[in-house]
Motif scaffolding. Structure first.
Motif: not given
Ligand code: 147
Length: 672
Positions: A485, A517-518, A528, A531, A533, A559, A658
């Motif tokens: 993230g 971060v989306q 990552e 999935k 952060s 989130s 995310f």
């Protein structure tokens, strides 16, 4: 030091610029990034921060680097953390994020001639155009990279000299050509492309087959070449670089590695630039590759830093050469020495000046992290330097000396100025011991810069409180080290924007920390896969701790949840299996979870939570094998931790998926 070793013969080394020169020298560099290797440098006290920057960049002072290579942040884990992208999303741009802009500006302030080189490790998810590859839409990726180059110029007056493709991942012929065309169209004809920041092949063979590709690429940059090149690379006629190398613990063996490869990357492998990963080890020592930088500065709260021996090894070359100088020909001052070790000789463009660097590093004292170093011998030896051609007229050479010691009782000599030596009839005799470095130069400049010792190191201070008020927008707060993230300080004015409609600010505070971060990135490594952060802070040996944070997930694209954690370990590219004691709150579902890992595969407890809309305060006390959680001041759980739960580590905050979340009023207290 300059006496003959009685019983042995002397070998003649001829230094001669007639009958053909070698390649153009492109400079010695350091790499900030790949990733977040300078994270803790930015929040050093001003005095120490300036001293450190002088040791790295000031000409005639310390490492006096010729090249600064930086990561083009991709909002994704790239070894020791994630670096911020200038475009978190396709619809926005921002050139205030992260610390690489600042670092480049500081480097240029000290050395206006320093060359700048940008390279991405990862990309924000949108650059993948629906895939995990940055090459799906080459024009879009090239636009993204060119915007970074434009931003450097527009907002910081920084001219980027070199740009790369994708660190140690596949490179793409189409993309490389598109990048070249679009750079040219954007007025960046002088930005040279380095490819492919990985192995010698396939880029070398592709260049030989494809004239358009050959004209797009200026430099073949490889990583950890072990001083070797390949015939196809030489056949391209391109400049060859070790565009990432070293990555070795910065003790005297690391210094030996660096001394050996700085010379032998050219003697053996025709490489005209070597760039150290990393520039400076400014990341928590529990993160991967502790102290694999030219110096160490990972204690900003104390101001403590260390100028390590690789800085002075660098000085042997950098203080007496510049990009644009020329290596002399092989066997004309560029060669292996008869008794082991190597010599390189470089001439200034006008051939008025000459610099010679000799190293006699033994095998076990110059091991690098990679690749395997085949055995070889070095013995003490006498050499006679004979100056010929333009340099026959040289009367004196200034001499700088290092001898790396591997004996605790014996101090090392580092970059000692031995003054000028007379050259008699074009000759100078030198006794070379083992594990030594000499510079012989016509330049009377050079300096072993020193500042008074910095303050002593101290542990991370407790109690710790962070309100995020003191930062500029888009800054990363001091001492936080995001692992997946991307987190930045944002101003309250955004909280009342339509994106956050209906959500009232929590307090009178102006600034909060936002995870932005989306979607999963076009990743560089596996971090990552989790999935989620995570942003860590503090001390990797903390055991009993209380952490608290205000968190909010009411935004659009939010989130699913937020957490605070203690005893967090297993970070960097392994963050997908980060462990610790995690207290997750899922406000919409009004649920909580206590887990032993970030991926929530180790469930310890769960249940209902009376979460509010908007801001909630999460508190977590972990002491011995007990964990107590509070929500908005009310006890939510009290439990015994399973035996296998992580026993020590950092404090952390982050999100369960995310998506956007805001954090404020972060606190850490000793839990004892
Ligand atoms: C390099 C990366 O480019 C850097 O970001 C940093 O992670 C550095 C640490 O040594 O390593 O990546 C490599 C990782 C592994 C190998 C080579 C390069 N390897 O195993 O050969």
């Amino acid at each position: 030091i300059f006496f003959m070793c009685v019983s042995s013969d002397t070998q003649i080394i001829t230094i001669d610029d007639t009958g053909g020169l070698g390649r153009r020298f492109d400079g010695i560099g350091g790499l900030s990034g790949g990733g977040a290797t300078s994270r803790l440098l930015v929040n050093y006290p001003d005095k120490q921060r300036n001293e450190i920057l002088d040791y790295l960049f000031q000409p005639n002072f310390g490492a006096s680097l010729h090249i600064l290579k930086v990561e083009i942040g991709g909002d994704a884990q790239s070894t020791d953390g994630t670096e911020a992208s200038h475009m978190h999303n396709s619809w926005e741009e921002n050139y205030e994020r992260g610390y690489e802009w600042w670092l480049m500006v500081e480097a240029k302030k000290r050395n206006p001639d320093i060359k700048l080189y940008g390279l991405p490790w990862a990309f924000p998810g949108w650059v993948g155009a629906g895939t995990r590859s940055p090459y799906t839409n080459p024009e879009m990726t090239a636009t993204y990279i060119i915007k970074w180059i434009q931003g450097a110029l527009k907002y910081y007056n920084l001219t980027i000299d070199y740009v790369g493709i994708w660190n140690e991942r596949s490179y793409d012929i189409k993309y490389t050509k598109v990048l070249r065309q679009m750079l040219d169209k954007s007025g960046f004809q002088n930005v040279r492309i380095v490819a492919a920041d990985g192995n010698w092949t396939p880029v070398s063979t592709d260049i030989l087959k494809d004239a358009e590709l050959a004209s797009a690429i200026d430099i073949i940059g490889v990583h950890y070449p072990g001083t070797n090149t390949i015939a196809d690379a030489v056949a391209t006629g391109k400049q060859l670089w070790a565009s990432e190398d070293y990555s070795t613990f910065n003790d005297n063996v690391g210094a030996g590695c660096w001394a050996r490869i700085l010379n032998q990357n050219y003697v053996n492998g025709d490489m005209t630039s070597t760039i150290s990963w990393n520039l400076i080890a400014s990341y928590y020592s529990a993160l991967p590759y502790d102290r694999d930088g030219l110096m160490t500065a990972n204690s900003p709260w104390s101001g403590y830093y260390r100028v390590e021996s690789p800085i002075w090894i660098t000085a042997h070359t950098t203080q007496f050469t510049s990009p644009g100088w020329t290596y002399l020909g092989k066997k004309q001052g560029v060669q292996f020495l008869p008794g082991g070790g190597s010599i390189v000789s470089l001439a200034s463009q006008d051939r008025m000046d000459l610099t010679v660097i000799i190293e006699t590093m033994s095998h076990n004292h110059s091991l690098c992290i990679r690749p395997f170093l085949p055995p070889y011998e070095v013995r003490q030896q006498n050499i006679t330097i004979q100056l010929k051609g333009t340099f026959a007229k040289v009367q004196k050479l200034y001499v700088w000396h290092s001898k790396l010691s591997f004996d605790d009782q014996q101090p090392s000599t580092l970059f000692e100025n031995l003054g000028p030596f007379h050259v008699v009839n074009g000759e100078l005799q030198i006794y070379l011991g083992i594990d030594e470095i000499y510079t012989l130069t016509t330049l009377a400049t050079g300096q072993k810069g020193t500042y008074t010792d910095p303050p002593a190191p101290t542990p991370f201070p407790l109690p710790y409180m962070e309100t995020f008020e003191e930062y500029k927008e888009n800054a990363e707060p001091s001492n936080f080290a995001q692992q997946t993230g991307s987190f930045e300080v944002i101003s309250l004015k955004y909280l009342s924007s339509p994106v956050n409609s209906g959500v009232m600010p929590f307090s009178s505070s102006l600034h909060v920390l936002r995870q932005v971060v989306q979607q999963p990135p076009v990743a560089w490594c596996d971090a990552e896969n989790v999935k989620a952060s995570i942003n860590i802070i503090g001390n990797s040996s903390w055991t009993d701790l209380y952490v608290q944070v205000d968190a909010m997930t009411g935004q659009v694209n939010a989130s699913d949840g937020v957490f605070v954690a203690t005893r967090v370990a297993n970070l960097g590219c392994e963050a997908f299996e980060a462990v610790g004691v995690f207290f997750f709150l899922f406000p919409d579902k009004k649920k909580y979870e206590v887990t032993g890992d970030l991926a929530r595969t180790q469930l310890i407890a769960n249940g209902n939570a009376d979460a509010k809309t908007g801001w909630n305060t999460l508190g977590l006390l972990v002491k011995n094998n007990l964990a107590v959680g509070t929500l908005n001041g009310q006890e939510l759980f009290g439990l015994m931790l399973p035996e296998k739960t992580s026993k020590m580590g950092f404090a952390a905050l982050g999100t369960g998926s995310f998506g956007i979340a805001d954090f404020d009023n972060f606190q850490i207290r000793d839990g004892k």
